[in-house]
Design a protein around this motif. Sequence first.
Motif, PDB file in Angstrom:
ATOM      1  N   PHE A   1     -79.812  27.118  15.813  1.00 21.88           N
ATOM      2  CA  PHE A   1     -78.936  27.606  16.826  1.00 21.88           C
ATOM      3  C   PHE A   1     -77.656  27.552  16.907  1.00 21.88           C
ATOM      4  CE2 PHE A   1     -77.232  24.219  19.608  1.00 21.88           C
ATOM      5  CZ  PHE A   1     -77.593  23.171  18.457  1.00 21.88           C
TER       6      PHE A   1
ATOM      7  N   SER B   1     -66.980  11.933   1.602  1.00 28.01           N
ATOM      8  CA  SER B   1     -68.631  11.632   2.102  1.00 28.01           C
ATOM      9  C   SER B   1     -68.405  10.117   2.605  1.00 28.01           C
ATOM     10  CB  SER B   1     -69.570  11.763   0.846  1.00 28.01           C
ATOM     11  OG  SER B   1     -70.795  11.293   1.368  1.00 28.01           O
ATOM     12  N   GLY B   2     -69.256   9.770   3.785  1.00 26.29           N
ATOM     13  CA  GLY B   2     -69.273   8.323   3.970  1.00 26.29           C
ATOM     14  C   GLY B   2     -68.473   8.167   5.298  1.00 26.29           C
ATOM     15  N   ARG B   3     -67.934   9.508   5.811  1.00 32.38           N
ATOM     16  CA  ARG B   3     -67.140   9.279   7.046  1.00 32.38           C
ATOM     17  C   ARG B   3     -68.077   8.712   8.383  1.00 32.38           C
ATOM     18  NH1 ARG B   3     -65.776  14.555   5.733  1.00 32.38           N
ATOM     19  NH2 ARG B   3     -67.256  15.297   7.276  1.00 32.38           N
TER      20      ARG B   3
ATOM     21  N   GLY C   1     -75.823  22.347   8.155  1.00 36.74           N
ATOM     22  CA  GLY C   1     -75.642  21.871   6.740  1.00 36.74           C
ATOM     23  C   GLY C   1     -74.858  22.937   5.961  1.00 36.74           C
ATOM     24  N   GLU C   2     -74.322  22.120   5.019  1.00 36.44           N
ATOM     25  CA  GLU C   2     -73.441  22.759   4.278  1.00 36.44           C
ATOM     26  C   GLU C   2     -73.854  23.064   2.900  1.00 36.44           C
ATOM     27  OE1 GLU C   2     -70.062  23.786   5.427  1.00 36.44           O
ATOM     28  OE2 GLU C   2     -71.369  23.052   7.283  1.00 36.44           O
TER      29      GLU C   2
ATOM     30  N   GLY D   1     -70.424  14.171  12.678  1.00 29.46           N
ATOM     31  CA  GLY D   1     -69.856  14.536  13.925  1.00 29.46           C
ATOM     32  C   GLY D   1     -70.721  14.708  15.033  1.00 29.46           C
ATOM     33  N   VAL D   2     -71.566  15.590  14.542  1.00 31.75           N
ATOM     34  CA  VAL D   2     -72.709  16.226  15.503  1.00 31.75           C
ATOM     35  C   VAL D   2     -73.719  15.155  15.609  1.00 31.75           C
ATOM     36  CG1 VAL D   2     -74.586  17.913  16.102  1.00 31.75           C
ATOM     37  CG2 VAL D   2     -72.386  18.428  14.898  1.00 31.75           C
TER      38      VAL D   2
ATOM     39  N   ALA E   1     -74.224  26.853  19.044  1.00 29.10           N
ATOM     40  CA  ALA E   1     -74.034  26.344  20.085  1.00 29.10           C
ATOM     41  C   ALA E   1     -73.227  27.242  21.111  1.00 29.10           C
ATOM     42  CB  ALA E   1     -73.205  25.000  19.936  1.00 29.10           C
TER      43      ALA E   1
ATOM     44  N   ASN F   1     -76.073   6.999   5.363  1.00 28.82           N
ATOM     45  CA  ASN F   1     -75.841   6.294   3.633  1.00 28.82           C
ATOM     46  C   ASN F   1     -75.570   4.878   4.260  1.00 28.82           C
ATOM     47  OD1 ASN F   1     -73.073   5.547   4.037  1.00 28.82           O
ATOM     48  ND2 ASN F   1     -72.438   7.441   3.271  1.00 28.82           N
TER      49      ASN F   1
ATOM     50  N   TYR G   1     -80.484   6.873   3.369  1.00 29.46           N
ATOM     51  CA  TYR G   1     -81.099   7.883   2.550  1.00 29.46           C
ATOM     52  C   TYR G   1     -80.778   7.991   0.999  1.00 29.46           C
ATOM     53  CZ  TYR G   1     -76.313  10.394   2.202  1.00 29.46           C
ATOM     54  OH  TYR G   1     -75.100  10.653   1.745  1.00 29.46           O
TER      55      TYR G   1
HETATM   56  N1  LIG Z   1     -75.188  25.148  15.051  1.00 26.06           N
HETATM   57  C1  LIG Z   1     -73.973  24.864  15.703  1.00 26.06           C
HETATM   58  O1  LIG Z   1     -73.820  25.656  16.565  1.00 26.06           O
HETATM   59  C2  LIG Z   1     -73.202  23.871  14.869  1.00 26.06           C
HETATM   60  C3  LIG Z   1     -71.988  23.554  15.509  1.00 26.06           C
HETATM   61  C4  LIG Z   1     -71.275  22.327  14.958  1.00 26.06           C
HETATM   62  C5  LIG Z   1     -71.469  22.611  13.492  1.00 26.06           C
HETATM   63  N2  LIG Z   1     -72.374  22.658  12.995  1.00 26.06           N
HETATM   64  C6  LIG Z   1     -72.727  22.526  11.341  1.00 26.06           C
HETATM   65  O2  LIG Z   1     -73.665  21.255  11.690  1.00 26.06           O
HETATM   66  C7  LIG Z   1     -73.463  20.617  10.497  1.00 26.06           C
HETATM   67  C8  LIG Z   1     -72.877  19.259  10.713  1.00 26.06           C
HETATM   68  O3  LIG Z   1     -71.547  19.162  11.169  1.00 26.06           O
HETATM   69  P1  LIG Z   1     -70.639  17.678  11.256  1.00 26.06           P
HETATM   70  O4  LIG Z   1     -69.473  18.249  11.965  1.00 26.06           O
HETATM   71  O5  LIG Z   1     -71.680  16.769  12.135  1.00 26.06           O
HETATM   72  O6  LIG Z   1     -70.785  17.430   9.885  1.00 26.06           O
HETATM   73  P2  LIG Z   1     -70.282  15.828   9.039  1.00 26.06           P
HETATM   74  O7  LIG Z   1     -69.509  15.037  10.049  1.00 26.06           O
HETATM   75  O8  LIG Z   1     -70.010  16.264   7.945  1.00 26.06           O
HETATM   76  O9  LIG Z   1     -71.744  15.313   9.256  1.00 26.06           O
HETATM   77  C9  LIG Z   1     -72.733  15.658   8.216  1.00 26.06           C
HETATM   78  C10 LIG Z   1     -73.487  14.350   8.002  1.00 26.06           C
HETATM   79  O10 LIG Z   1     -74.471  14.666   7.001  1.00 26.06           O
HETATM   80  C11 LIG Z   1     -74.846  13.514   6.379  1.00 26.06           C
HETATM   81  N3  LIG Z   1     -75.665  13.638   5.141  1.00 26.06           N
HETATM   82  C12 LIG Z   1     -75.464  14.351   3.787  1.00 26.06           C
HETATM   83  N4  LIG Z   1     -76.379  14.149   2.909  1.00 26.06           N
HETATM   84  C13 LIG Z   1     -77.293  13.495   3.635  1.00 26.06           C
HETATM   85  C14 LIG Z   1     -78.896  13.162   3.403  1.00 26.06           C
HETATM   86  N5  LIG Z   1     -79.170  13.631   2.341  1.00 26.06           N
HETATM   87  N6  LIG Z   1     -79.494  12.653   4.258  1.00 26.06           N
HETATM   88  C15 LIG Z   1     -78.756  12.263   5.676  1.00 26.06           C
HETATM   89  N7  LIG Z   1     -77.517  12.551   5.984  1.00 26.06           N
HETATM   90  C16 LIG Z   1     -76.908  13.312   5.055  1.00 26.06           C
HETATM   91  C17 LIG Z   1     -73.499  13.168   5.818  1.00 26.06           C
HETATM   92  O11 LIG Z   1     -73.424  11.849   5.481  1.00 26.06           O
HETATM   93  P3  LIG Z   1     -72.303  11.369   4.098  1.00 26.06           P
HETATM   94  O12 LIG Z   1     -71.220  10.864   4.879  1.00 26.06           O
HETATM   95  O13 LIG Z   1     -73.184  10.322   3.552  1.00 26.06           O
HETATM   96  O14 LIG Z   1     -72.117  12.504   3.214  1.00 26.06           O
HETATM   97  C18 LIG Z   1     -72.607  13.269   7.171  1.00 26.06           C
HETATM   98  O15 LIG Z   1     -72.521  12.227   7.832  1.00 26.06           O
HETATM   99  C19 LIG Z   1     -72.217  21.330   9.725  1.00 26.06           C
HETATM  100  O16 LIG Z   1     -72.879  22.339   8.738  1.00 26.06           O
HETATM  101  C20 LIG Z   1     -71.832  22.265  10.745  1.00 26.06           C
HETATM  102  O17 LIG Z   1     -71.282  23.561  10.286  1.00 26.06           O
HETATM  103  C21 LIG Z   1     -73.375  23.695  13.784  1.00 26.06           C
END
Ligand SMILES: NC(=O)c1ccc[n+]([C@@H]2O[C@H](COP(=O)([O-])OP(=O)(O)OC[C@H]3O[C@@H](n4cnc5c(N)ncnc54)[C@H](OP(=O)(O)O)[C@@H]3O)[C@@H](O)[C@H]2O)c1
Length: 325
Positions: A270, A315-317, A238-239, A157-158, A272, A178, A196
């Motif tokens: 940070f 995973s893989g979205r 990161g989860e 998403g991000v 957001a 992936n 990765y």
């Molecule tokens: N700082 C803020 O204000 C803020 C705001 C929004 C979100 N967040 C956080 O940001 C994180 C990401 O959110 P999101 O909505 O983007 O989640 P997301 O859509 O699940 O994206 C996470 C991505 O990381 C990938 N990934 C997993 N393992 C990996 C690896 N070893 N190497 C490279 N990529 C890998 C996943 O790929 P796969 O499909 O292969 O698993 C997925 O595409 C979450 O922890 C969320 O809580 C923070």
Amino acid sequence: MKAIVQDQYGEADVLHLEDIDAPTAGTGEVLLKVEAASLFAGDWHYMAGMPLAFRPASGLTKPKIRVRGRDVAGRIEAVGPDVATFQVGDAVYGICDGAFAEYVAAGVNKLAPKPTNLSFEEAATVPITGTTALQAVRDHGQVQAGQSVLVIGAAGGVGSFAVQIAAAFGGIVTGVCNTAQMDVVRSIGAEHVIDYTREDFAELGVRYDVILDTAGNRNLSILRQALAPKGRLVIVGGEGGKGKLLSGFARGTLRAPLLSMFSGQTMKGFVAKENAADLVALKDLIEARKVKPLIDRTFSLVDVPQAMRYLREGSGRKGKIVISL
Ligand SMILES: NC(=O)c1ccc[n+]([C@@H]2O[C@H](COP(=O)([O-])OP(=O)(O)OC[C@H]3O[C@@H](n4cnc5c(N)ncnc54)[C@H](OP(=O)(O)O)[C@@H]3O)[C@@H](O)[C@H]2O)c1
């Protein structure tokens, strides 16, 4: 109206569809007829009440806000007191509390006109993750034209917004994702893509001016190996954290800034800042065709629990999960 509500913290089973009273627009708010919403990782955190450090804000023993959902796109049905910027009938998108419902009251300080070239479903994917990506690239990464930018989690998403925004700022983007996601990451503007599952970016000997980490599952010493001596590491999320109190949060908020004090590298996490000006900035990028949302899958309102399971387990979205009303 129909809404997805919860009365206790837990996994997706705590969510159910219920008929509840529609909200009314308070001061500085509008009443939206919700056309679409989207899911992001934070929706799971609100639902589960994890990490525990969030609970003073979200509700100590059960959620203070019963209706889930934060990203929204819809049409204005009614305008509350002190709202001069919007009118009934306007199509808008933004951030609110309670988007998984037929109607929601939303503050105008987190709304903007919907990008004209997007459907409501596409627009609903943008607000939180788009704002996060914009602030990661522009404010914290301070990406300049010609700089090398590594986006970890480039199909997420991000990450999918960050790739496009960094490229729009003139960055030379490498996306980490992936195998199945490589084509889509290339298609949104990454010049280089690292799979990765086959290669470790930290072992390729390349050092990046800016690293945006949205996956959060590598430790800081490994990230630093791939960061230029004066580079900037932005920890978006990161989860992967194990602790129930802070989960992965401590890495970006405590350890990274501490390490930066003893290094030429700048490292920070940070949270957001949700605001209307950045939604307008994103609308401009979208209408200039520099950013386009990626939709992975669409669910109906009644299927929000299934969508939440898909968010957590899948995973893989490729991009975002949409709720279409
Ligand atoms: N700082 C803020 O204000 C803020 C705001 C929004 C979100 N967040 C956080 O940001 C994180 C990401 O959110 P999101 O909505 O983007 O989640 P997301 O859509 O699940 O994206 C996470 C991505 O990381 C990938 N990934 C997993 N393992 C990996 C690896 N070893 N190497 C490279 N990529 C890998 C996943 O790929 P796969 O499909 O292969 O698993 C997925 O595409 C979450 O922890 C969320 O809580 C923070």
